[in-house]
Design a protein around this motif. Structure first.
Motif, mmCIF file in Angstrom:
data_model
loop_
_atom_site.group_PDB
_atom_site.id
_atom_site.type_symbol
_atom_site.label_atom_id
_atom_site.label_comp_id
_atom_site.label_asym_id
_atom_site.label_seq_id
_atom_site.Cartn_x
_atom_site.Cartn_y
_atom_site.Cartn_z
ATOM 1 N N ILE A 200 44.641 46.328 36.972
ATOM 2 C CA ILE A 200 45.163 45.035 37.419
ATOM 3 C C ILE A 200 45.154 44.981 38.935
ATOM 4 O O ILE A 200 45.556 45.927 39.617
ATOM 5 C CB ILE A 200 46.586 44.809 36.872
ATOM 6 N N ALA A 201 44.681 43.852 39.464
ATOM 7 C CA ALA A 201 44.635 43.642 40.915
ATOM 8 C C ALA A 201 44.895 42.166 41.200
ATOM 9 O O ALA A 201 44.818 41.321 40.296
ATOM 10 C CB ALA A 201 43.276 44.054 41.478
ATOM 11 N N ARG A 202 45.193 41.860 42.447
ATOM 12 C CA ARG A 202 45.367 40.458 42.838
ATOM 13 C C ARG A 202 44.009 39.768 42.852
ATOM 14 O O ARG A 202 43.000 40.345 43.254
ATOM 15 C CB ARG A 202 46.016 40.349 44.218
ATOM 16 N N LYS A 203 43.998 38.509 42.432
ATOM 17 C CA LYS A 203 42.753 37.749 42.454
ATOM 18 C C LYS A 203 42.377 37.432 43.893
ATOM 19 O O LYS A 203 43.242 37.072 44.708
ATOM 20 C CB LYS A 203 42.897 36.452 41.656
ATOM 21 N N GLU A 204 41.109 37.539 44.204
ATOM 22 C CA GLU A 204 40.655 37.256 45.558
ATOM 23 C C GLU A 204 40.850 35.790 45.914
ATOM 24 O O GLU A 204 41.095 35.444 47.062
ATOM 25 C CB GLU A 204 39.183 37.642 45.703
ATOM 26 N N THR A 205 40.712 34.912 44.925
ATOM 27 C CA THR A 205 40.802 33.475 45.179
ATOM 28 C C THR A 205 42.218 32.935 45.121
ATOM 29 O O THR A 205 42.459 31.790 45.516
ATOM 30 C CB THR A 205 39.949 32.711 44.156
ATOM 31 N N ASN A 206 43.160 33.735 44.636
ATOM 32 C CA ASN A 206 44.553 33.298 44.538
ATOM 33 C C ASN A 206 45.446 34.518 44.588
ATOM 34 O O ASN A 206 45.647 35.194 43.577
ATOM 35 C CB ASN A 206 44.778 32.514 43.245
ATOM 36 N N ARG A 207 46.017 34.802 45.743
ATOM 37 C CA ARG A 207 46.774 36.039 45.941
ATOM 38 C C ARG A 207 48.104 36.053 45.194
ATOM 39 O O ARG A 207 48.753 37.090 45.096
ATOM 40 C CB ARG A 207 47.037 36.259 47.439
ATOM 41 N N GLN A 208 48.503 34.902 44.641
ATOM 42 C CA GLN A 208 49.735 34.861 43.874
ATOM 43 C C GLN A 208 49.493 35.204 42.412
ATOM 44 O O GLN A 208 50.435 35.294 41.628
ATOM 45 C CB GLN A 208 50.354 33.457 43.969
ATOM 46 N N LYS A 209 48.231 35.411 42.041
ATOM 47 C CA LYS A 209 47.870 35.631 40.643
ATOM 48 C C LYS A 209 47.193 36.983 40.477
ATOM 49 O O LYS A 209 46.384 37.386 41.303
ATOM 50 C CB LYS A 209 46.938 34.501 40.183
ATOM 51 N N MET A 210 47.524 37.680 39.391
ATOM 52 C CA MET A 210 46.925 38.969 39.086
ATOM 53 C C MET A 210 45.843 38.789 38.032
ATOM 54 O O MET A 210 45.798 37.779 37.322
ATOM 55 C CB MET A 210 47.988 39.952 38.581
ATOM 56 N N ALA A 211 44.965 39.805 37.910
ATOM 57 C CA ALA A 211 43.899 39.732 36.914
ATOM 58 C C ALA A 211 43.421 41.129 36.563
ATOM 59 O O ALA A 211 43.563 42.067 37.351
ATOM 60 C CB ALA A 211 42.730 38.898 37.446
ATOM 61 N N VAL A 212 42.871 41.275 35.354
ATOM 62 C CA VAL A 212 42.224 42.524 34.968
ATOM 63 C C VAL A 212 40.876 42.580 35.683
ATOM 64 O O VAL A 212 40.125 41.602 35.697
ATOM 65 C CB VAL A 212 42.019 42.594 33.445
ATOM 66 N N THR A 213 40.587 43.715 36.298
ATOM 67 C CA THR A 213 39.380 43.842 37.096
ATOM 68 C C THR A 213 38.559 45.043 36.643
ATOM 69 O O THR A 213 39.109 46.063 36.218
ATOM 70 C CB THR A 213 39.720 43.978 38.589
ATOM 71 N N ALA A 214 37.244 44.906 36.731
ATOM 72 C CA ALA A 214 36.354 45.995 36.319
ATOM 73 C C ALA A 214 36.293 47.098 37.363
ATOM 74 O O ALA A 214 36.023 48.258 37.047
ATOM 75 C CB ALA A 214 34.952 45.451 36.056
ATOM 76 N N THR A 215 36.543 46.745 38.616
ATOM 77 C CA THR A 215 36.533 47.725 39.705
ATOM 78 C C THR A 215 37.796 47.577 40.535
ATOM 79 O O THR A 215 38.300 46.464 40.716
ATOM 80 C CB THR A 215 35.301 47.535 40.604
ATOM 81 N N GLY A 216 38.273 48.680 41.065
ATOM 82 C CA GLY A 216 39.470 48.638 41.902
ATOM 83 C C GLY A 216 40.716 48.368 41.081
ATOM 84 O O GLY A 216 40.759 48.569 39.868
ATOM 85 N N GLY A 217 41.741 47.901 41.758
ATOM 86 C CA GLY A 217 43.002 47.638 41.084
ATOM 87 C C GLY A 217 43.733 48.911 40.708
ATOM 88 O O GLY A 217 43.347 50.014 41.085
ATOM 89 N N ARG A 218 44.797 48.754 39.940
ATOM 90 C CA ARG A 218 45.617 49.888 39.517
ATOM 91 C C ARG A 218 45.635 49.968 37.994
ATOM 92 O O ARG A 218 45.732 48.952 37.300
ATOM 93 C CB ARG A 218 47.043 49.738 40.060
ATOM 94 N N HIS A 219 45.542 51.195 37.494
ATOM 95 C CA HIS A 219 45.510 51.414 36.047
ATOM 96 C C HIS A 219 46.761 50.827 35.396
ATOM 97 O O HIS A 219 47.874 50.957 35.909
ATOM 98 C CB HIS A 219 45.425 52.907 35.742
ATOM 99 N N ALA A 220 46.562 50.196 34.238
ATOM 100 C CA ALA A 220 47.686 49.605 33.512
ATOM 101 C C ALA A 220 47.445 49.715 32.012
ATOM 102 O O ALA A 220 46.338 49.493 31.529
ATOM 103 C CB ALA A 220 47.863 48.137 33.913
ATOM 104 N N THR A 221 48.501 50.063 31.272
ATOM 105 C CA THR A 221 48.423 50.193 29.819
ATOM 106 C C THR A 221 49.638 49.534 29.180
ATOM 107 O O THR A 221 50.780 49.796 29.571
ATOM 108 C CB THR A 221 48.377 51.672 29.381
ATOM 109 N N THR A 222 49.378 48.681 28.205
ATOM 110 C CA THR A 222 50.431 48.013 27.445
ATOM 111 C C THR A 222 50.199 48.244 25.965
ATOM 112 O O THR A 222 49.103 47.990 25.464
ATOM 113 C CB THR A 222 50.440 46.489 27.715
#
Length: 337
Positions: A200-222
């Motif tokens: 999960i990382a912040r969206k480049e186009t909207n810093r108030q919104k998070m998104a699942v990303t194929a590269t970068g971000g931080r590992h997340a498991t639910t």
């Protein structure tokens, strides 16, 4: 008393500055304001270019553009205690567990400098509140979104803060921490139990919104488990009640992960905006209950941890608050076509 006045600054981008980062250009023109402060102002929507709001500090400016920035008035360096009612589930000399209502912001920040959980805790705990979190986040070990209700633990001593922080950093991998959330999601997940993994990382186009990303971000498991379908049997499932367990603690994690697998939370206007049409197809009673909810259908219903001072295993549960309970009942009693 007169309200403090915002400071308004504006410049025109010179040809030599074309292509430079927005935050850098502003910091060069206004030396009294740091680049990091400009970065925060941009992300908060306080900067425009030719009248368009820019939220990316890395935005490349163009020659002749008119940049305008609105600087909010200074706020008190330290939050003050406020008489705000707290639903206290457990309290001792080391920590306090509260059941946070939806709508209560956890700590002061842009647009919410007063009326927060921190303000309430300062008034309730006084000087006993841990200072490790800093003046704006005393005692805060973890947080819930403003519109998420449920259980939170807050440290009252520095030793308790350190001990709880260690458990939250492990995210339950060592068996000490347990967190579960009740969520109402659109549709029905393919499996009754499952695991969602995705950085999960912040969206480049909207810093108030998070998104699942194929590269970068931080590992997340639910991990999730479907508890109930609506309607309960027959026909296409309109919504489901699921219990989510966190193995990591990323911003908006449950909301992002459930939306990522195609089942965003009911009432989530950030990650489930595309399901507005689905809301209109609900039976009348359920549709009205969802409209009255006015928030994402998410509640932190279970919190367990090892007491940082005594080593005792503590476990707390919170029933659905009235607004979510009303929505669940409306979905159960609805006359489905």
């Amino acid at each position: 008393m007169d309200e403090p006045i915002r400071q308004e600054h504006s410049i025109t981008v010179a040809d030599a500055e074309a292509g430079a980062r927005l935050d850098r250009v502003l910091s060069l023109h206004f030396a009294e304001i740091s680049r990091s402060r400009f970065k925060a102002l941009i992300e908060e929507g306080m900067v425009t270019a030719d009248g368009r709001t820019i939220v990316e500090p890395s935005y490349r400016v163009k020659p002749g553009e008119r940049l305008a920035v609105s600087v909010p008035p200074p706020v008190p360096a330290e939050p003050e205690g406020e008489d705000i009612a707290l639903a206290i589930v457990h309290e001792d000399e080391h920590l306090i567990v509260i059941d946070k209502p939806a709508g209560l912001v956890v700590h002061p920040g842009a647009g919410n400098w007063t009326g927060t959980l921190v303000n309430a805790l300062i008034a309730h705990c006084g000087d006993s509140l841990s200072g490790i979190g800093g003046v704006r986040r005393p005692g805060i070990v973890h947080r819930l979104d403003k519109d998420t209700s449920g259980l939170m633990v807050v440290a009252k001593t520095d030793a308790a803060h350190a001990g709880l922080s260690e458990q939250f950093a492990a995210h339950g991998r060592d068996g000490r921490l347990e967190r579960a959330y009740a969520a109402l999601v659109w549709g029905a997940p393919k499996r009754m139990t499952g695991t969602v993994e995705g950085n999960i990382a912040r969206k480049e186009t909207n810093r108030q919104k998070m998104a699942v990303t194929a590269t970068g971000g931080r590992h997340a498991t639910t991990r999730y488990r479907v508890a109930e379908h609506f309607p309960p049997s027959g026909g296409k499932t309109a919504a489901s009640l699921v219990q989510c367990h966190l193995e990591t603690g990323r911003t908006h994690q449950i909301r992002v992960h459930m939306a990522h697998i195609g089942h965003p939370l009911l009432g989530d206007m950030i990650y489930g905006a595309g399901f507005a049409a689905s809301a209109r197809t609900l039976p009348d009673g359920a549709r009205k209950a969802l409209e009255e909810l006015g928030r994402q259908a998410l509640h932190a219903e279970l919190l367990g941890f090892e007491h940082p001072a005594t080593g005792e295993r503590l476990r707390f549960e919170s029933a659905l608050p009235e607004d979510l309970h009303h929505l669940v009942n409306a979905l159960r009693l609805a006359r489905w076509n």
